[in-house]
Motif scaffolding. Structure first.
Motif, mmCIF file in Angstrom:
data_model
loop_
_atom_site.group_PDB
_atom_site.id
_atom_site.type_symbol
_atom_site.label_atom_id
_atom_site.label_comp_id
_atom_site.label_asym_id
_atom_site.label_seq_id
_atom_site.Cartn_x
_atom_site.Cartn_y
_atom_site.Cartn_z
ATOM 1 N N ASP A 61 7.405 6.529 -1.487
ATOM 2 C CA ASP A 61 6.694 6.018 -2.660
ATOM 3 C C ASP A 61 7.085 6.844 -3.898
ATOM 4 N N ILE A 62 7.125 6.188 -5.050
ATOM 5 C CA ILE A 62 7.411 6.869 -6.320
ATOM 6 C C ILE A 62 6.295 6.518 -7.294
ATOM 7 N N THR A 63 5.579 7.526 -7.741
ATOM 8 C CA THR A 63 4.468 7.324 -8.671
ATOM 9 C C THR A 63 4.677 8.215 -9.890
ATOM 10 N N ILE A 64 4.537 7.626 -11.071
ATOM 11 C CA ILE A 64 4.759 8.358 -12.328
ATOM 12 C C ILE A 64 3.587 8.066 -13.265
ATOM 13 N N LEU A 65 3.078 9.110 -13.889
ATOM 14 C CA LEU A 65 1.989 8.988 -14.856
ATOM 15 C C LEU A 65 2.345 9.855 -16.066
ATOM 16 N N ALA A 66 2.258 9.264 -17.248
ATOM 17 C CA ALA A 66 2.578 9.995 -18.482
ATOM 18 C C ALA A 66 1.450 9.801 -19.484
ATOM 19 N N ILE B 190 -10.282 15.006 4.771
ATOM 20 C CA ILE B 190 -9.172 15.104 5.720
ATOM 21 C C ILE B 190 -9.716 15.693 7.017
ATOM 22 N N ALA B 191 -9.646 14.902 8.095
ATOM 23 C CA ALA B 191 -10.195 15.330 9.368
ATOM 24 C C ALA B 191 -9.401 16.509 9.914
ATOM 25 N N PRO B 192 -10.077 17.444 10.606
ATOM 26 C CA PRO B 192 -9.369 18.611 11.143
ATOM 27 C C PRO B 192 -8.224 18.241 12.089
ATOM 28 N N GLU B 193 -8.384 17.133 12.815
ATOM 29 C CA GLU B 193 -7.337 16.746 13.765
ATOM 30 C C GLU B 193 -6.236 15.904 13.125
ATOM 31 N N ASP B 194 -6.404 15.562 11.846
ATOM 32 C CA ASP B 194 -5.394 14.753 11.167
ATOM 33 C C ASP B 194 -4.191 15.632 10.816
ATOM 34 N N GLU B 195 -3.000 15.141 11.099
ATOM 35 C CA GLU B 195 -1.795 15.906 10.793
ATOM 36 C C GLU B 195 -1.317 15.687 9.366
ATOM 37 N N ARG B 196 -1.944 14.771 8.658
ATOM 38 C CA ARG B 196 -1.496 14.480 7.299
ATOM 39 C C ARG B 196 -2.088 15.482 6.305
ATOM 40 N N PHE B 197 -1.412 15.597 5.186
ATOM 41 C CA PHE B 197 -1.895 16.432 4.093
ATOM 42 C C PHE B 197 -1.583 15.696 2.796
ATOM 43 N N THR B 198 -2.070 16.231 1.707
ATOM 44 C CA THR B 198 -1.836 15.595 0.412
ATOM 45 C C THR B 198 -1.602 16.656 -0.654
ATOM 46 N N GLY C 107 3.004 3.873 3.844
ATOM 47 C CA GLY C 107 2.516 2.788 4.681
ATOM 48 C C GLY C 107 0.998 2.753 4.734
ATOM 49 N N THR C 108 0.458 1.982 5.683
ATOM 50 C CA THR C 108 -0.980 1.720 5.728
ATOM 51 C C THR C 108 -1.789 2.980 6.006
ATOM 52 N N ASP C 109 -1.375 3.765 7.003
ATOM 53 C CA ASP C 109 -2.154 4.957 7.356
ATOM 54 C C ASP C 109 -2.229 5.932 6.176
ATOM 55 N N ALA C 110 -1.081 6.165 5.560
ATOM 56 C CA ALA C 110 -1.084 7.049 4.399
ATOM 57 C C ALA C 110 -1.916 6.463 3.273
ATOM 58 N N ILE D 289 0.844 -1.188 0.000
ATOM 59 C CA ILE D 289 0.000 0.000 0.000
ATOM 60 C C ILE D 289 0.881 1.241 0.000
ATOM 61 N N ALA D 290 0.651 2.127 -0.932
ATOM 62 C CA ALA D 290 1.404 3.374 -1.017
ATOM 63 C C ALA D 290 0.530 4.534 -0.578
ATOM 64 N N GLY D 291 1.197 5.656 -0.264
ATOM 65 C CA GLY D 291 0.462 6.877 0.030
ATOM 66 C C GLY D 291 0.183 7.680 -1.227
ATOM 67 N N ASP D 292 0.657 7.168 -2.375
ATOM 68 C CA ASP D 292 0.436 7.834 -3.662
ATOM 69 C C ASP D 292 -0.760 7.196 -4.372
ATOM 70 N N PHE D 293 -1.356 7.949 -5.262
ATOM 71 C CA PHE D 293 -2.442 7.398 -6.073
ATOM 72 C C PHE D 293 -2.432 8.084 -7.436
ATOM 73 N N LEU D 294 -3.074 7.443 -8.399
ATOM 74 C CA LEU D 294 -3.181 7.990 -9.753
ATOM 75 C C LEU D 294 -4.401 7.401 -10.419
ATOM 76 N N ASP D 295 -4.833 8.040 -11.494
ATOM 77 C CA ASP D 295 -5.953 7.503 -12.267
ATOM 78 C C ASP D 295 -6.027 8.255 -13.592
ATOM 79 N N THR D 296 -6.710 7.635 -14.517
ATOM 80 C CA THR D 296 -6.988 8.239 -15.824
ATOM 81 C C THR D 296 -8.480 8.079 -16.069
#
Length: 430
Positions: A416-421, A285-293, A250-253, A224-231
């Motif tokens: 994580d490394i995510t590439i989309l072309a 994204i919950a207000p108390e969550d320290e993560r961002f994207t 990791g899992t949380d991300a 499981i990555a913290g990255d995502f992509l789609d077309t």
């Protein structure tokens, strides 16, 4: 004594001594000494009288060996008979003692056998049976079956403490087996869930007409990555390229990435408005969550030959023109996180002309921040150069960028490394 008497007779006979003459002094002295010795030996064994009688008959024989021999022989016979009786009694006593000793030995052997038998019985009941019971229970536990009964033998104080600890250990093993079974089930469930989350994050739908696209996610931890992509292919021939990078890995991300992607995809299916999709990402994204994207949404409109993009602090968004020049698509707003009080008017949407053969490349910061063993990052310039040298096929471009990271000796476990072309394939109309 008899040898001395015989020697006296022989000497007297050879010398033709008169019968009334006494025994020679040498023989007489020898006979007296022997008599004293015999008397001394006879006294300790209770034959004092016999020994004294022999000594008393000796002077008469010494004085007149012809007439004094018979009393001496009679006394010697009495002494010999007494000696024979004494020997016979000694033999009887020895036999009796031997029989007594044998009886004692037999009694000792019987008692010893009884003791050993009793000890064996006690050991059997107090040690062997409990240990056999313990072995049976341990065997049942090792085979994965829980015995229906507890340990039945509880000797005290022989193996009471040991079997008490063993029974406690068996209970712990039973609980561990049960927990291990639950954990295995959880692992199977988690594995299926993880694979499902990975499929959601990596899912790429077919692009719209006139667009060819390819992307890949390289997770730093697990599947499981913290990255995502789609077309996405939307109505009106529009193709949307979507990529995001949740802080961490990791899992949380990954779980947050799934929520963000689902919200953005749902919003884009309702309306191809990039600001609305970014606002939808902010809502999960919950207000108390320290993560961002970070988030980049690139809208390709082949009919209008136009590229529109929204970049919420995303690391890499490049546009390579047909002449080989590479243009950086700048961020149009901040990253998406709980520190934003409202998503209204936070992000801009910019546009750029798009010609057939132009190439759009989106990548997360795991690519530019890939570090070698000295800590040196790959950097934006190296990524742009690799894009400029890459071929026209999106899959070749993605592979080229991963190779550039590998040649940099990057640690892929770092991020994580995510590439989309994607490229526009519709030729210009004459």
């Amino acid at each position: 004594m008899f040898a001395t008497v015989h020697a006296v007779d022989e000497s007297r006979h050879r010398a033709a001594v008169r019968e009334s003459s006494p025994v020679a002094a040498a023989y007489a002295n020898r006979a007296r000494a022997l008599a004293r010795d015999i008397e001394a030996d006879a006294r300790p064994i209770g034959m004092t009288a016999e020994g004294e009688a022999l000594s008393a008959a000796l002077p008469a024989w010494i004085a007149r060996p012809d007439t004094g021999l018979h009393p001496l022989l009679a006394a010697a016979d009495v002494l010999a008979a007494a000696l024979d009786e004494h020997k016979a009694q000694d033999r009887r006593d020895a036999v009796a003692a031997q029989n007594t000793l044998l009886a004692l030995h037999l009694a000792f052997v019987v008692v010893l056998l009884l003791l050993l038998g009793g000890l064996a019985l006690v050991v059997w009941r107090r040690i062997i049976l409990p240990l056999t019971d313990l072995e049976t229970h341990l065997g049942s536990i090792s085979l994965g079956t829980s015995p229906a009964t507890r340990i039945t033998h509880h000797p005290t104080p022989w193996l009471g403490g040991v079997l008490g600890q063993a029974e406690h250990t068996l209970q712990v093993l039973k609980q561990s087996q049960h927990q291990a079974h639950k954990d295995r089930e959880a692992l199977r469930t988690d594995a299926a869930a993880s694979e499902g989350l990975r499929c959601i994050l990596n899912a790429q739908h077919a692009p719209g007409p006139g667009v060819r696209a390819h992307g890949r996610v390289q997770s730093a931890e697990g599947v499981i990555a913290g990255d995502f992509l789609d077309t996405l292919a939307l109505p009106g021939g529009i193709t949307v390229l979507l990529q995001g990078d949740v802080a961490g890995h990791g899992t949380d991300a990954g779980l947050l990435a799934v929520r963000v992607k689902s919200a953005v995809v749902a919003a884009l299916h309702l309306t191809p408005e990039a600001r609305t999709a970014a606002a939808a990402a902010w809502t999960v994204i919950a207000p108390e969550d320290e993560r961002f994207t970070t988030l980049v949404i690139a809208v390709l409109d082949p009919a209008r030959r136009c590229l529109s993009w929204l970049s919420a602090g995303h690391e890499i968004a490049l546009l390579r023109h047909g002449d080989g020049t590479v243009e950086e698509l700048e961020p149009t707003g901040p990253v998406i996180g709980p520190f934003l009080t409202t998503p209204k008017d936070v992000w801009d949407v910019r546009q750029s002309p798009l010609a057939p053969g132009d190439l759009i490349v989106l990548a997360t910061d795991g690519l530019t921040e890939a570090r070698d063993r000295t800590g040196t990052m790959l950097g934006r310039t190296a990524v742009a150069d690799a894009v400029a040298r890459a071929g026209d096929d999106p899959a070749d471009v993605v592979d080229a960028l991963y190779r550039a990271s590998a040649h940099h000796d990057a640690d892929w476990n770092r991020d994580d490394i995510t590439i989309l072309a994607a490229t526009l394939t519709i030729p210009d109309t004459p």
